[in-house]
Write an enzyme that holds these catalytic residues in place. Structure first.
Site, mmCIF file in Angstrom:
data_model
loop_
_atom_site.group_PDB
_atom_site.id
_atom_site.type_symbol
_atom_site.label_atom_id
_atom_site.label_comp_id
_atom_site.label_asym_id
_atom_site.label_seq_id
_atom_site.Cartn_x
_atom_site.Cartn_y
_atom_site.Cartn_z
ATOM 1 C CG ASP A 159 -36.381 13.549 45.615
ATOM 2 O OD1 ASP A 159 -35.388 13.440 44.880
ATOM 3 O OD2 ASP A 159 -37.482 13.022 45.369
ATOM 4 C CG ASN A 167 -38.129 5.327 44.566
ATOM 5 O OD1 ASN A 167 -37.719 5.538 45.704
ATOM 6 N ND2 ASN A 167 -38.514 6.301 43.758
ATOM 7 C CG PHE A 172 -35.066 16.982 42.772
ATOM 8 C CD1 PHE A 172 -34.936 17.706 41.591
ATOM 9 C CD2 PHE A 172 -36.285 17.037 43.447
ATOM 10 C CE1 PHE A 172 -35.995 18.466 41.095
ATOM 11 C CE2 PHE A 172 -37.342 17.798 42.952
ATOM 12 C CZ PHE A 172 -37.189 18.510 41.780
ATOM 13 C CG PHE A 215 -31.265 16.132 39.179
ATOM 14 C CD1 PHE A 215 -31.796 15.469 40.273
ATOM 15 C CD2 PHE A 215 -30.476 15.424 38.292
ATOM 16 C CE1 PHE A 215 -31.549 14.108 40.482
ATOM 17 C CE2 PHE A 215 -30.228 14.065 38.489
ATOM 18 C CZ PHE A 215 -30.764 13.406 39.586
ATOM 19 C CB THR A 224 -48.531 2.187 34.213
ATOM 20 O OG1 THR A 224 -47.675 3.273 33.871
ATOM 21 C CG2 THR A 224 -47.692 1.004 34.688
ATOM 22 C CG LEU A 225 -53.396 2.224 31.037
ATOM 23 C CD1 LEU A 225 -54.653 1.439 30.690
ATOM 24 C CD2 LEU A 225 -52.831 2.899 29.784
ATOM 25 N N PRO A 230 -54.763 5.987 37.072
ATOM 26 C CG PRO A 230 -56.239 7.763 37.347
ATOM 27 C CD PRO A 230 -54.881 7.416 36.836
ATOM 28 N N GLY A 248 -55.146 1.760 35.732
ATOM 29 C CA GLY A 248 -54.463 0.469 35.880
ATOM 30 C C GLY A 248 -53.375 0.241 34.855
ATOM 31 C CG ASP A 255 -39.761 4.461 40.418
ATOM 32 O OD1 ASP A 255 -39.646 4.279 39.194
ATOM 33 O OD2 ASP A 255 -39.248 5.431 41.013
HETATM 34 N N1 LIG Z 1 -55.343 7.165 41.174
HETATM 35 C C1 LIG Z 1 -54.870 5.919 41.200
HETATM 36 N N2 LIG Z 1 -55.556 4.936 41.839
HETATM 37 C C2 LIG Z 1 -55.068 3.691 41.888
HETATM 38 N N3 LIG Z 1 -53.914 3.312 41.339
HETATM 39 C C3 LIG Z 1 -53.196 4.230 40.697
HETATM 40 C C4 LIG Z 1 -53.628 5.584 40.591
HETATM 41 N N4 LIG Z 1 -52.686 6.275 39.897
HETATM 42 C C5 LIG Z 1 -51.714 5.377 39.600
HETATM 43 N N5 LIG Z 1 -52.029 4.153 40.056
HETATM 44 C C6 LIG Z 1 -51.217 2.910 39.928
HETATM 45 O O1 LIG Z 1 -49.886 3.249 39.629
HETATM 46 C C7 LIG Z 1 -49.489 2.675 38.384
HETATM 47 C C8 LIG Z 1 -48.533 3.592 37.684
HETATM 48 O O2 LIG Z 1 -49.180 4.826 37.470
HETATM 49 P P1 LIG Z 1 -48.816 5.791 36.251
HETATM 50 O O3 LIG Z 1 -49.254 5.165 34.975
HETATM 51 O O4 LIG Z 1 -49.372 7.123 36.596
HETATM 52 O O5 LIG Z 1 -47.217 5.772 36.316
HETATM 53 P P2 LIG Z 1 -46.171 6.914 35.948
HETATM 54 O O6 LIG Z 1 -46.826 7.916 35.041
HETATM 55 O O7 LIG Z 1 -44.967 6.228 35.451
HETATM 56 O O8 LIG Z 1 -45.909 7.562 37.373
HETATM 57 P P3 LIG Z 1 -44.593 8.277 37.921
HETATM 58 O O9 LIG Z 1 -43.574 8.282 36.839
HETATM 59 O O10 LIG Z 1 -45.068 9.640 38.330
HETATM 60 O O11 LIG Z 1 -44.213 7.461 39.104
HETATM 61 C C9 LIG Z 1 -50.783 2.419 37.649
HETATM 62 O O12 LIG Z 1 -50.622 1.360 36.730
HETATM 63 C C10 LIG Z 1 -51.717 2.053 38.795
HETATM 64 O O13 LIG Z 1 -51.524 0.717 39.181
#
Ligand SMILES: Nc1ncnc2c1ncn2[C@@H]1O[C@H](COP(=O)(O)OP(=O)(O)OP(=O)(O)O)[C@@H](O)[C@H]1O
Ligand SMILES: [Mg+2]
Length: 328
Positions: free
Chosen positions: A12, A52, A102, A116, A223-224, A226, A228, A257
């Site tokens: 990037d 990554n 990028f 890109f 993944t969720l 913040p 988890g 990643d």
């Molecule tokens: N604010 C936060 N505090 C602590 N852990 C976080 C936070 N945000 C994300 N995480 C960690 O990162 C993991 C992946 O986050 P997320 O679900 O946002 O992935 P994503 O949307 O695929 O992200 P991206 O594609 O931008 O890398 C979560 O499961 C959690 O463990």
């Protein structure tokens, strides 16, 4: 356990323009735009999903096999990854194209103009897994992360045909892939990764319900942010694992990643899914605390202390038997 990480490898190039794009665009001259922005900052960040994820696994002490396509300009990036334990011997080097790049300029109001360049990534579709499996003495898992869409389909097909377990991680490529292709990527995967938005998109585009998707994969990892992660298996109660507390927030690029790096490390060490999710969460937190996807350092003592604080001493002891962080 030998894990191949297929997917994009890119850099990037991020620039900042100390003005406003809008002031440079002349409304009645938009049919012949010729602009050059004098930027005052250039950051070059190593990225690409497969790079990554492999980097994070290397930082935890593993030797993941990186599989993707790059250009002749890859030399510096290769030595960086190799210094962090990544096996780059199966990376395909294009004779014609540069590594995917990028380019993004941001103005002082956070407007962005970006491009890109896919470049060598299109040649990832030429990569065959069998010679890689032969070189390393067999593959136990192949992760198919965002890449040239034809490459994603090909790697999945080949893994399926050869009976190599595969993990589906279509993530950001879901937006542009048709439902039929997504079904092919997901069906029969040992693991399916995505965030909660992507989980919904998979259901919408494949036409499969939550239950149907789960019936077609071994384990679904959602993944969720913040909140988890939630891990689902058919016929078993879901596991919800809260995120690891962060010390500060710098930039979320690459959290997803890094989560995968930690989760896959746990699998490689033969730990439970709960541990895998916890290691994923803590690795992701490290990325959140730095700007860029590979700017963090994992230190053995700090990693284990933070792990213990987040998930308890007993869980940390299991991880301690396996993790060998790049730094003491
Ligand atoms: N604010 C936060 N505090 C602590 N852990 C976080 C936070 N945000 C994300 N995480 C960690 O990162 C993991 C992946 O986050 P997320 O679900 O946002 O992935 P994503 O949307 O695929 O992200 P991206 O594609 O931008 O890398 C979560 O499961 C959690 O463990
Ligand atoms: Mg993601």
């Amino acid at each position: 356990m030998r894990i191949a990480i297929t997917g994009s490898i890119a850099t990037d190039h991020l620039m900042t323009f100390p003005g406003r794009f809008g002031d440079q665009l002349v409304a009645d001259q938009l049919h012949r735009v010729s602009l050059s922005f004098l930027v005052d900052d250039l950051q070059v960040r190593r990225g690409g999903c497969a790079a990554n994820i492999s980097f994070g696994m290397g930082c935890l002490g593993l030797s993941p096999i990186l599989v993707g396509a790059v250009g002749a300009d890859f030399a510096d990036y290769r030595s960086w990854l190799e210094r962090h334990g990544v096996d780059c011997a199966s990376v395909h080097v294009s004779e014609t194209f540069h590594t995917a790049r990028f380019l993004c300029t941001t103005d002082e109001e956070h407007n962005q103009i970006a491009s890109f360049y896919t470049g060598a990534m299109a040649e990832a579709r030429l990569i065959e897994l069998q010679p890689i499996a032969d070189r390393v003495g067999g593959l136990d898992l192949v992760l198919v992360s965002p890449n040239d869409p034809d490459a994603m389909l090909r790697h999945t097909d080949e893994a399926r045909q050869r009976g190599i377990p595969f993990a589906a991680d279509p993530s950001q490529q879901l937006a542009r892939m048709p439902g039929e292709d997504i079904r092919q990527l997901v069906d029969g995967a040992a693991y399916l990764f995505g965030n909660d938005y992507e989980k919904g998109l998979i259901e919408q585009k494949t036409g499969w319900s939550d239950e149907e998707v789960l019936g077609r994969v071994g384990v679904r990892v959602t993944t969720l942010g913040p909140k988890g992660v939630v891990i689902d298996r058919k016929g078993e109660p879901s596991l919800h694992i809260p995120s690891a507390p962060e010390l500060g927030k710098a930039d979320p690029t690459g959290v997803g990643d890094a989560f995968r790096s930690g989760f896959l490390a746990g699998l490689a060490w033969g730990l439970s899914l709960e541990r895998c999710g916890q290691i994923g969460n803590l690795t992701a937190t490290h990325v959140l605390e730095r700007v860029g996807g590979q700017e963090y350092e994992l230190r053995q003592r700090v990693f284990l202390e933070r792990f213990s604080a987040a998930y308890g001493a007993e869980a940390a002891a299991e991880v301690a038997q396996n993790v060998r962080c790049h730094y003491a």
